[in-house]
Motif scaffolding. Structure first.
Motif, PDB file in Angstrom:
ATOM      1  N   ALA A  69      -4.749 -30.838   9.750  1.00  0.00           N
ATOM      2  CA  ALA A  69      -4.970 -29.565   9.063  1.00  0.00           C
ATOM      3  C   ALA A  69      -3.851 -28.588   9.401  1.00  0.00           C
ATOM      4  O   ALA A  69      -3.383 -27.832   8.546  1.00  0.00           O
ATOM      5  N   GLU A  70      -3.408 -28.632  10.664  1.00  0.00           N
ATOM      6  CA  GLU A  70      -2.337 -27.729  11.083  1.00  0.00           C
ATOM      7  C   GLU A  70      -1.034 -28.048  10.347  1.00  0.00           C
ATOM      8  O   GLU A  70      -0.330 -27.150   9.885  1.00  0.00           O
ATOM      9  N   ASN A 122      -7.295 -31.105   0.906  1.00  0.00           N
ATOM     10  CA  ASN A 122      -6.277 -30.061   0.785  1.00  0.00           C
ATOM     11  C   ASN A 122      -5.209 -30.383  -0.256  1.00  0.00           C
ATOM     12  O   ASN A 122      -4.224 -29.657  -0.394  1.00  0.00           O
ATOM     13  N   GLU A 123      -5.376 -31.519  -0.934  1.00  0.00           N
ATOM     14  CA  GLU A 123      -4.495 -31.885  -2.038  1.00  0.00           C
ATOM     15  C   GLU A 123      -3.030 -32.000  -1.632  1.00  0.00           C
ATOM     16  O   GLU A 123      -2.151 -31.333  -2.197  1.00  0.00           O
ATOM     17  N   GLN A 146      -8.440 -34.993   5.416  1.00  0.00           N
ATOM     18  CA  GLN A 146      -7.881 -33.644   5.326  1.00  0.00           C
ATOM     19  C   GLN A 146      -6.917 -33.553   4.146  1.00  0.00           C
ATOM     20  O   GLN A 146      -6.904 -32.570   3.419  1.00  0.00           O
ATOM     21  N   GLU A 204      -7.672 -32.094  13.302  1.00  0.00           N
ATOM     22  CA  GLU A 204      -7.147 -30.760  13.594  1.00  0.00           C
ATOM     23  C   GLU A 204      -5.633 -30.684  13.402  1.00  0.00           C
ATOM     24  O   GLU A 204      -5.133 -29.770  12.749  1.00  0.00           O
ATOM     25  N   ILE A 253      -0.740 -29.445   7.501  1.00  0.00           N
ATOM     26  CA  ILE A 253      -0.876 -29.118   6.081  1.00  0.00           C
ATOM     27  C   ILE A 253      -0.848 -27.606   5.870  1.00  0.00           C
ATOM     28  O   ILE A 253      -0.117 -27.093   5.022  1.00  0.00           O
ATOM     29  N   LEU A 254      -1.637 -26.881   6.671  1.00  0.00           N
ATOM     30  CA  LEU A 254      -1.809 -25.460   6.408  1.00  0.00           C
ATOM     31  C   LEU A 254      -0.693 -24.618   7.024  1.00  0.00           C
ATOM     32  O   LEU A 254      -0.221 -23.668   6.415  1.00  0.00           O
ATOM     33  N   ARG A 255      -0.314 -24.930   8.263  1.00  0.00           N
ATOM     34  CA  ARG A 255       0.668 -24.068   8.912  1.00  0.00           C
ATOM     35  C   ARG A 255       2.093 -24.517   8.612  1.00  0.00           C
ATOM     36  O   ARG A 255       2.941 -23.729   8.243  1.00  0.00           O
TER      37      ARG A 255
END
Lengths: 451, 422
Positions: free
Chosen positions: B97-98, B127-128, B123, B94, B100-102
């Motif tokens: 992912a945060e 998510n590359e 992850q 989690e 990477i994405l946020r």
């Protein structure tokens, strides 16, 4: 018809008509999220949907059928493992595994129900937990799925969902939203059907419902199987996003049950709107308190216990009691043409016995969260010497026979109440117990492991 | 670059604020966007000892970087966004992912055991995002993620030693001692235990090849509280060497029960449980003479390519700053950031593909020794050095970890002789 019956049953009210309209608008807005939200927001929204759905299913179990299960993680984990098994060995597309996982969950729930339905109240709660632990131990024996170590979903499997990362994320998001609509829709339709009337009767008084001809056992089985199937579908979706599964993560009582109980209880049990409100509160707390580490879990636990002691109807319960608002047309009101007075029969009766089982649920959830927080705090305190330094030889903690401290916590404080219904009542945990012993022992173990 | 369209959320503001307290000297640059390095490690939970040195290491790294690092022809300040995995693989996935994405990190790093390293790497792969990890033997990292040795991974890279090194180091450790070559194995049903006890890649075939007889009673559930079955089997077979991979609480239970039941092996060499001085000190006098694998000590003859510190200086600085004895992860946590900074310095542009190219071309001398991908057992793994040694108790109760064999890595000096227990 009205000539024969001098009254009619109204389900919708002004508030539920407005409410349904709002829900519809909100749905359209959320369905368009890939065009207005960032990648992280989509992921967060998908997680929120999963929790609303899980909490709605738990609400159906505990709030309507009186089945206070502490073992829903059994089906979440089962769904997750079904995803990995079907995708890795069956070559099934990851998204197709979701309905299949639901089917598997529902099928497995039947024999499990035969077993755990022999238990009542607190014993049922512990029984379901034991079943979940058995599932966890079984999963750790499947060496082709990594045994106790767990395994990952290869990137090739994930990319088979859609060619581009963007399309993949959108698709997973819509599946999450679709699952939420499916679960909420199923709950609302079930409650509007004659089974729903039976469930409302069971919720208000099991014995009275039985004496009126409601097949209590069958109604409960239906709900249990539905909730299991739903939880398994959500499990498959959740682990599709996590990409990695291990028995401890898949069958985590904290992640898939304690948090869900917290959400359902503070939102308001026995009401469809409750889990939605509860999830929003939970995520609000989580997103604001997360930087404070262990304090966050302690706050969650204290909030849950406080709600159970002072506002047993939960947040939505308090709102609905004062305003009479309903988002969904579930209430049945008798409308007499002579006088326009009506009598609601859709609202949970303030039954003191049933309130006990709600309190039980809330306090289990709250106490579990407090334990988790205390454990994290203990870890932090032991930081100076490393967490394992807290173990002064096996006698002091790790080797003691009182291994399952979570279970011991519940068992130790659960007692059959003296009231005629003999429902279990959970007392608030004594203040120092989590830090003195439980927290200490927990410092040596993985956070997901209830024992 | 990306900052224009980044949505400002409460979290990102807090994260930036928090990071800026660490990156204080790097602020004030303004013009060029900061480079964000994501970092996931266990600060709480059963693996917390691995993350103990995080804050200390990150402060030192950021101090050494100062204003920032040059990428292309611009100087970019560096932010390290560090997140706690709570020793929980779900949580690790989690927060990764945060990040990477946020937070849109340019590079993500993770350390400590498959439970942290694997979910973060998964992850990153999907998510590359370029990812560098350490502190987990490469087999559980690679095969635990269903890696295919022919193809490897695209975005995720790892440096550490492997089981073959542990086996060699343990065999070298035992070879000088007079024993009957009967070995008792303790392998729990977890990521490490399954890998170590694997009948194809683990200890069992290697021991058989070298003339040892292994008594393996099978995988057991971690955090068991009764080792009587194992101890009886070991006693019945006259086991003189005990080995395996256990968590500290499991080893403490086993070792106490072995004492109570009169089982006295000559050598006890255990992975993971005996890494930390605190875990060994907790055993009291019975900690003396236990042996373990050694990946890093202050006497390793290496120097950081970033700060210029020697291993001994780093360990001394750690003890001075925190009041704690040095631990092996201190060196590896430091090396992880050293490698990350080295990679970013060599990247031609601040974008994932360019950073990935820089990772592939890594040839760096860190405080734990050389790190270079390309010559490892599989594409994404760079191997590091491993020796073995023994804990020796000083009269005041403190313990020293002494290298007693360097057959596997001759450049690391030997500090003493292996003493048999009893």
């Amino acid at each position: 018809m009205s000539a024969e019956r001098p009254f009619r049953i109204a389900r919708a009210s002004t508030s539920s008509r407005i409410g349904l309209g709002l829900v519809g608008l909100l749905f359209l807005l959320l369905a368009a999220a890939p065009w207005w939200a960032g990648r992280q927001d989509l992921r967060l929204l998908a997680e929120i949907y999963a929790y609303i759905a899980l909490a709605s299913l738990w609400n159906l179990l505990a709030g309507y059928a009186g089945l206070v299960s502490v073992g829903q993680q059994a089906f979440v984990g089962l769904g997750g493992y079904a995803l990995f098994a079907l995708a890795l060995f069956g070559g099934v597309g990851p998204l197709w595994t979701i309905p299949l996982a639901g089917l598997i969950g529902a099928l497995v729930a039947v024999p499990v129900a035969l077993l755990v339905f022999r238990l009542r109240g607190a014993y049922f709660a512990i029984g379901t937990w034991v079943v979940a632990e058995v599932f966890r131990l079984l999963a750790s024996q499947i060496s082709s799925l990594g045994g106790g170590s767990g395994t990952s979903l290869p990137a090739a499997v994930v990319t088979s969902i859609a060619a581009t990362r963007h399309a993949r994320e959108q698709l997973i998001y819509w599946v999450a939203l679709g699952l939420l609509v499916l679960v909420l829709g199923a709950v609302v339709l079930l409650l509007r059907s004659r089974h729903g009337l039976a469930l409302a009767a069971v919720r208000d008084d099991e014995v009275a419902a039985g004496s009126c001809g409601v097949e209590v056992g069958r109604a409960k089985l239906l709900v249990y199987v539905l909730a299991a199937g739903g939880a398994a579908m959500l499990g498959a979706l959740i682990f599709l996003q996590k990409l990695r599964i291990s028995p401890d993560a898949a069958f985590s009582v904290n992640d898939w049950t304690a948090v869900v109980i917290f959400i359902a209880v503070i939102g308001g049990l026995g009401r469809v709107e409750g889990p939605i409100i509860g999830t929003l509160v939970y995520f609000l707390l989580r997103e604001t308190l997360a930087p404070y580490g262990s304090l966050y879990l302690l706050v969650l636990g204290v909030v849950a216990i406080a709600v159970m002691l002072f506002a047993r109807q939960g947040i939505w319960g308090a709102i609905a009691d004062r305003t009479g608002w309903h988002l969904f047309p579930l209430e049945r009101r008798v409308i007499l043409p002579a006088r326009s007075s009506s009598a609601g029969i859709g609202r949970p009766a303030a039954d003191p016995h049933r309130a006990h089982s709600f309190a039980l649920a809330g306090l289990i959830g709250g106490a579990a969260l407090v334990m988790a927080g205390a454990q994290a705090a203990a870890d932090r305190m032991a930081d100076g010497k490393g967490p394992w330094a807290a173990c002064r030889g096996p006698e002091s903690c790790c080797g003691s026979p009182a291994q399952p401290d979570h279970a011991a916590m519940v068992q130790g404080r659960l007692r059959p109440d003296s009231d005629p219904a003999a429902r279990g009542v959970l007392e608030p945990p004594p203040p120092q117990s989590p830090s003195s012993c439980g927290g200490h022992a927990r410092a040596c173990r993985s956070p997901n492991e209830p024992g | 670059m990306n900052t224009n369209n980044q949505r400002i959320t409460r979290r990102s503001v807090m994260a930036a604020g928090w990071a800026s307290t660490l990156a204080a000297p790097a602020l004030g640059q303004g013009a060029n966007r900061p480079i964000r390095i994501g970092h996931v490690s266990p600060r709480t939970g059963p693996l917390a000892a691995f993350g103990e040195a995080d804050a200390f290491v990150q402060e030192g790294i950021l101090r050494a970087i100062g204003q920032g690092i040059r990428v292309g022809n611009r100087i970019h300040p560096v932010q390290i966004l560090s997140r706690d995995s709570q020793s929980n693989p779900s949580r690790a996935a989690e927060v990764a992912a945060e990040l990477i994405l946020r937070d849109r990190v340019d590079l993500i790093t993770a350390a400590a055991a498959p439970d942290t390293v694997n979910p973060v790497s998964d992850q990153a792969e999907v998510n590359e995002v370029p990812c560098i990890t350490t502190n987990c033997p490469w087999q559980p990292y690679f095969f635990g993620r269903r890696g295919d040795p022919q193809r490897g991974f695209e975005w995720t890279w790892h440096f550490f030693w492997g089981l073959e090194d542990v086996i060699d180091a343990f065999l070298a450790l035992w070879s000088g001692a007079e024993t009957n070559k009967v070995v008792g194995g303790l392998f729990p049903n977890d990521a490490d235990g399954n890998a170590w006890g694997d009948s194809r890649l683990g200890l069992p075939p290697a021991l058989a090849r070298n003339g040892y007889r292994l008594i393996d009673t099978g995988r057991f559930q971690p955090f068991s509280n009764d080792f009587t079955a194992q101890i009886s089997a070991f006693k019945a077979a006259n086991v003189q060497i005990v080995t395996g991979n256990l968590t500290p609480p499991d080893f403490a239970t086993f070792w106490t029960q072995a004492g109570q039941q009169g089982f006295r092996p000559k050598i006890v060499t255990i992975g993971k449980a005996l890494l930390f001085p605190s875990a060994v000190a907790a055993l009291g006098e019975r900690g003396h003479g236990l042996s373990t694998e050694i990946w890093w000590t202050p006497s390793h003859p290496f120097r950081s390519g970033l700060t210029g510190q020697t291993a001994r200086e780093l360990a001394a600085a750690y003890t001075q700053a925190t009041g704690r004895p040095w631990t092996q992860p201190v060196g590896y946590q430091h090396a992880l950031f050293e490698v990350a900074i080295d990679v970013l310095k060599r990247a031609e542009r601040l974008e994932p593909r360019a950073i990935l190219d820089a990772i592939r071309r890594t040839d760096y001398r860190s405080i734990i020794g050389p790190v270079r991908w390309g010559s490892g057992p599989v594409k994404n793994v760079a191997k590091t050095l491993l020796v073995a040694g023994q804990w020796k108790r000083r009269p005041n109760g403190a313990f020293d970890l002494v290298v007693t064999t360097n057959a596997t890595a001759p450049e690391i000096p030997v500090g003493g002789q292996l003493e048999l227990l009893d």
